[in-house]
Motif scaffolding. Structure first.
Motif, PDB file in Angstrom:
ATOM      1  N   ALA A   1      10.778 -11.956  19.114  1.00 21.12           N
ATOM      2  CA  ALA A   1      10.020 -12.858  18.248  1.00 21.12           C
ATOM      3  C   ALA A   1       9.981 -14.264  18.814  1.00 21.12           C
ATOM      4  CB  ALA A   1      10.634 -12.876  16.847  1.00 21.12           C
ATOM      5  N   ALA A   2      11.118 -14.756  19.300  1.00 23.65           N
ATOM      6  CA  ALA A   2      11.196 -16.128  19.797  1.00 23.65           C
ATOM      7  C   ALA A   2      10.541 -16.280  21.170  1.00 23.65           C
ATOM      8  CB  ALA A   2      12.653 -16.577  19.869  1.00 23.65           C
ATOM      9  N   GLY A   3      10.682 -15.271  22.021  1.00 17.53           N
ATOM     10  CA  GLY A   3      10.179 -15.375  23.394  1.00 17.53           C
ATOM     11  C   GLY A   3       8.760 -14.904  23.585  1.00 17.53           C
ATOM     12  N   GLY A   4       8.231 -14.123  22.620  1.00 18.57           N
ATOM     13  CA  GLY A   4       6.869 -13.641  22.750  1.00 18.57           C
ATOM     14  C   GLY A   4       6.685 -12.563  23.791  1.00 18.57           C
ATOM     15  N   ARG A   5       7.774 -11.863  24.137  1.00 18.86           N
ATOM     16  CA  ARG A   5       7.703 -10.787  25.137  1.00 18.86           C
ATOM     17  C   ARG A   5       8.379  -9.531  24.593  1.00 18.86           C
ATOM     18  NH1 ARG A   5       9.576 -15.151  27.786  1.00 18.86           N
ATOM     19  NH2 ARG A   5      11.682 -14.294  27.790  1.00 18.86           N
ATOM     20  N   PRO A   6       7.892  -8.341  24.972  1.00 19.37           N
ATOM     21  CA  PRO A   6       8.561  -7.113  24.544  1.00 19.37           C
ATOM     22  C   PRO A   6       9.995  -7.067  25.065  1.00 19.37           C
ATOM     23  CG  PRO A   6       6.388  -6.616  25.422  1.00 19.37           C
ATOM     24  CD  PRO A   6       6.661  -8.053  25.754  1.00 19.37           C
ATOM     25  N   VAL A   7      10.878  -6.534  24.259  1.00 14.61           N
ATOM     26  CA  VAL A   7      12.269  -6.323  24.661  1.00 14.61           C
ATOM     27  C   VAL A   7      12.543  -4.834  24.492  1.00 14.61           C
ATOM     28  CG1 VAL A   7      14.689  -6.894  24.243  1.00 14.61           C
ATOM     29  CG2 VAL A   7      12.928  -8.651  23.958  1.00 14.61           C
ATOM     30  N   LEU A   8      12.649  -4.128  25.597  1.00 12.13           N
ATOM     31  CA  LEU A   8      12.778  -2.676  25.581  1.00 12.13           C
ATOM     32  C   LEU A   8      14.171  -2.295  26.054  1.00 12.13           C
ATOM     33  CD1 LEU A   8       9.310  -1.842  27.209  1.00 12.13           C
ATOM     34  CD2 LEU A   8       9.858  -2.305  24.802  1.00 12.13           C
ATOM     35  N   VAL A   9      14.909  -1.617  25.188  1.00 16.35           N
ATOM     36  CA  VAL A   9      16.307  -1.270  25.476  1.00 16.35           C
ATOM     37  C   VAL A   9      16.459   0.240  25.327  1.00 16.35           C
ATOM     38  CG1 VAL A   9      18.719  -1.800  24.982  1.00 16.35           C
ATOM     39  CG2 VAL A   9      16.952  -3.494  24.455  1.00 16.35           C
ATOM     40  N   PRO A  10      16.245   1.006  26.385  1.00 14.78           N
ATOM     41  CA  PRO A  10      16.314   2.467  26.277  1.00 14.78           C
ATOM     42  C   PRO A  10      17.723   2.998  26.068  1.00 14.78           C
ATOM     43  CG  PRO A  10      15.932   1.800  28.540  1.00 14.78           C
ATOM     44  CD  PRO A  10      15.818   0.568  27.716  1.00 14.78           C
ATOM     45  N   ASP A  11      18.748   2.200  26.399  1.00 17.25           N
ATOM     46  CA  ASP A  11      20.133   2.621  26.188  1.00 17.25           C
ATOM     47  C   ASP A  11      20.934   1.382  25.781  1.00 17.25           C
ATOM     48  OD1 ASP A  11      22.692   3.630  26.157  1.00 17.25           O
ATOM     49  OD2 ASP A  11      22.535   4.636  28.105  1.00 17.25           O
ATOM     50  N   LEU A  12      21.129   1.225  24.476  1.00 19.52           N
ATOM     51  CA  LEU A  12      21.778   0.024  23.960  1.00 19.52           C
ATOM     52  C   LEU A  12      23.196  -0.119  24.490  1.00 19.52           C
ATOM     53  CD1 LEU A  12      21.247  -2.356  22.064  1.00 19.52           C
ATOM     54  CD2 LEU A  12      22.133  -0.970  20.180  1.00 19.52           C
ATOM     55  N   ALA A  13      23.865   0.994  24.721  1.00 20.00           N
ATOM     56  CA  ALA A  13      25.250   0.943  25.188  1.00 20.00           C
ATOM     57  C   ALA A  13      25.364   0.397  26.609  1.00 20.00           C
ATOM     58  CB  ALA A  13      25.885   2.327  25.107  1.00 20.00           C
ATOM     59  N   ARG A  14      24.280   0.428  27.375  1.00 22.45           N
ATOM     60  CA  ARG A  14      24.317  -0.024  28.763  1.00 22.45           C
ATOM     61  C   ARG A  14      23.756  -1.443  28.929  1.00 22.45           C
ATOM     62  NH1 ARG A  14      25.110   4.077  32.478  1.00 22.45           N
ATOM     63  NH2 ARG A  14      23.937   2.930  34.078  1.00 22.45           N
ATOM     64  N   THR A  15      23.515  -2.122  27.800  1.00 25.20           N
ATOM     65  CA  THR A  15      23.030  -3.503  27.871  1.00 25.20           C
ATOM     66  C   THR A  15      24.118  -4.405  28.448  1.00 25.20           C
ATOM     67  OG1 THR A  15      21.698  -3.117  25.888  1.00 25.20           O
ATOM     68  CG2 THR A  15      22.065  -5.398  26.517  1.00 25.20           C
ATOM     69  N   ARG A  16      23.731  -5.376  29.263  1.00 23.33           N
ATOM     70  CA  ARG A  16      24.706  -6.321  29.802  1.00 23.33           C
ATOM     71  C   ARG A  16      25.500  -6.971  28.678  1.00 23.33           C
ATOM     72  NH1 ARG A  16      20.462  -9.063  31.829  1.00 23.33           N
ATOM     73  NH2 ARG A  16      21.341 -10.940  30.861  1.00 23.33           N
ATOM     74  N   SER A  17      26.790  -7.042  28.834  1.00 24.98           N
ATOM     75  CA  SER A  17      27.653  -7.542  27.772  1.00 24.98           C
ATOM     76  C   SER A  17      27.398  -9.007  27.449  1.00 24.98           C
ATOM     77  CB  SER A  17      29.127  -7.356  28.149  1.00 24.98           C
ATOM     78  OG  SER A  17      29.428  -8.048  29.345  1.00 24.98           O
ATOM     79  N   ASP A  18      26.842  -9.762  28.396  1.00 24.02           N
ATOM     80  CA  ASP A  18      26.605 -11.181  28.149  1.00 24.02           C
ATOM     81  C   ASP A  18      25.240 -11.457  27.522  1.00 24.02           C
ATOM     82  OD1 ASP A  18      25.182 -10.413  30.380  1.00 24.02           O
ATOM     83  OD2 ASP A  18      25.454 -12.322  31.432  1.00 24.02           O
ATOM     84  N   ARG A  19      24.422 -10.421  27.334  1.00 26.47           N
ATOM     85  CA  ARG A  19      23.094 -10.649  26.762  1.00 26.47           C
ATOM     86  C   ARG A  19      23.193 -10.852  25.253  1.00 26.47           C
ATOM     87  NH1 ARG A  19      17.622  -7.019  27.900  1.00 26.47           N
ATOM     88  NH2 ARG A  19      16.151  -8.582  27.087  1.00 26.47           N
ATOM     89  N   TRP A  20      23.787  -9.917  24.563  1.00 20.44           N
ATOM     90  CA  TRP A  20      24.062 -10.041  23.126  1.00 20.44           C
ATOM     91  C   TRP A  20      25.514  -9.620  22.939  1.00 20.44           C
ATOM     92  CZ3 TRP A  20      19.804  -6.210  23.791  1.00 20.44           C
ATOM     93  CH2 TRP A  20      18.561  -6.840  23.979  1.00 20.44           C
ATOM     94  N   PRO A  21      26.465 -10.475  23.260  1.00 19.61           N
ATOM     95  CA  PRO A  21      27.869 -10.070  23.363  1.00 19.61           C
ATOM     96  C   PRO A  21      28.455  -9.467  22.097  1.00 19.61           C
ATOM     97  CG  PRO A  21      27.644 -12.458  23.420  1.00 19.61           C
ATOM     98  CD  PRO A  21      26.278 -11.902  23.584  1.00 19.61           C
TER      99      PRO A  21
END
Length: 232
Positions: free
Chosen positions: A78-98
Motif C-alpha cells: 500500500a505504501a510503496g505502490g508495488r506488488p509484494v509477492l511472498v510465495p513462502d512466508l517462512a523463507r522471507t529475510r528475517s530483517d524485512r519484517w522481523p
C-alpha cells in the motif's frame, strides 16, 4: 487477458446504490487466484491501512497481526505502490519484517500476495491474498489479481469522500477498525500523548497480551481495560 470467472466477477463489485459489494470475491479468489482469503485495505490520511473488507477468518487474523505489529507485505504494498509477492512466508529475510516473521508462524498462512491499489503516485490501499500452501502464483493468477486491483482502485477513486465502504463478508461490522480508532482517541486523552503514540501503546499491549487488537480496543472502549502511563 483475464479468466472468464474474473471477467464475470468485476461487474458485480458495485451495487446500484454506489457502494462496493465484494461478496463475489471469495469464490473468485479460490477459483481464479487459487488463494484461501482476500482482504481489501484503504490508506487513511495518516498513512495507516484501514481494513474495509475481508473474506474468512484466516485473512482477518493475518490482517490483524499486521495492524498490531505495524509491518508486513500489505502495508508495504500500500505504501510503496508495488506488488509484494511472498510465495513462502517462512523463507522471507528475517530483517524485512522481523517481528511478523516470528509471529506469523502461529498462523496457517504460508504464502501472501499483495497488490497495490493506486494510479501512479496516488496510493489508495492494497488487495491482500493469503494461501495455506507455498508456491508462486501462476502468470494467469497474477494477471487476474492485477486486473482486480485496478478495478478496485477505480471504484475507490470514484468515491473521493470514501463514504461508499465495502461490506464485510462476515463480522465484525463494515468499518472493521472503527473501534481501534475510538480506543486510540480515548488513550490519547487518558495518557495525554499524541495519537500515533497512543496507537503504538495499543499495539504493544495487544502484542504483549496475545490478544487481537480489536478485542483490546473493545475492552478499552467499554472501560474494562485501563492502560497506565508506565505501560510501553
Amino acid at each position: 487477458m483475464i479468466s472468464d470467472l474474473m471477467a464475470r466477477t468485476l461487474p458485480l463489485l458495485r451495487r446500484q446504490a454506489g457502494t462496493l459489494d465484494l461478496h463475489a470475491l471469495p469464490e473468485a479468489g479460490r477459483r481464479a487466484l487459487g488463494v484461501d482469503s482476500l482482504a481489501v485495505s484503504l490508506l487513511t490520511d495518516t498513512g495507516q491501512c484501514e481494513l474495509i473488507w475481508c473474506s474468512g477468518t484466516l485473512g482477518h487474523r493475518f490482517e490483524d497481526l499486521e495492524l498490531v505489529l505495524g509491518e508486513g507485505p500489505g502495508n508495504e504494498a500500500a505504501a510503496g505502490g508495488r506488488p509484494v509477492l511472498v510465495p513462502d512466508l517462512a523463507r522471507t529475510r528475517s530483517d524485512r519484517w522481523p517481528v511478523l516473521a516470528a509471529e506469523s508462524a502461529a498462523l496457517p498462512v504460508l504464502a501472501v500476495f499483495c497488490f497495490p491499489l493506486g494510479v501512479g503516485a496516488i496510493h489508495v490501499g492494497a488487495l491482500t491474498t493469503v494461501r495455506r500452501t507455498c508456491g508462486p502464483l501462476t502468470g494467469a493468477q497474477a494477471g487476474d489479481a492485477r486486473v482486480l486491483a485496478a478495478a478496485l482502485t477505480s471504484l475507490c477513486l470514484a468515491e473521493p469522500d470514501r463514504d461508499a465502504r465495502a461490506q464485510p463478508a462476515e463480522e465484525p461490522p463494515a468499518l472493521l477498525r472503527a473501534v481501534v480508532h475510538q480506543a486510540t482517541g480515548m488513550l490519547s486523552v487518558q495518557l495525554d500523548v499524541p495519537l500515533p503514540e497512543a496507537l503504538a501503546r495499543l499495539r504493544a499491549h495487544a502484542y504483549a497480551s496475545g490478544h487481537a487488537v480489536g478485542a483490546v480496543s473493545r475492552s478499552i472502549v467499554d472501560h474494562h481495560l485501563h492502560l497506565d502511563q508506565n505501560e510501553p
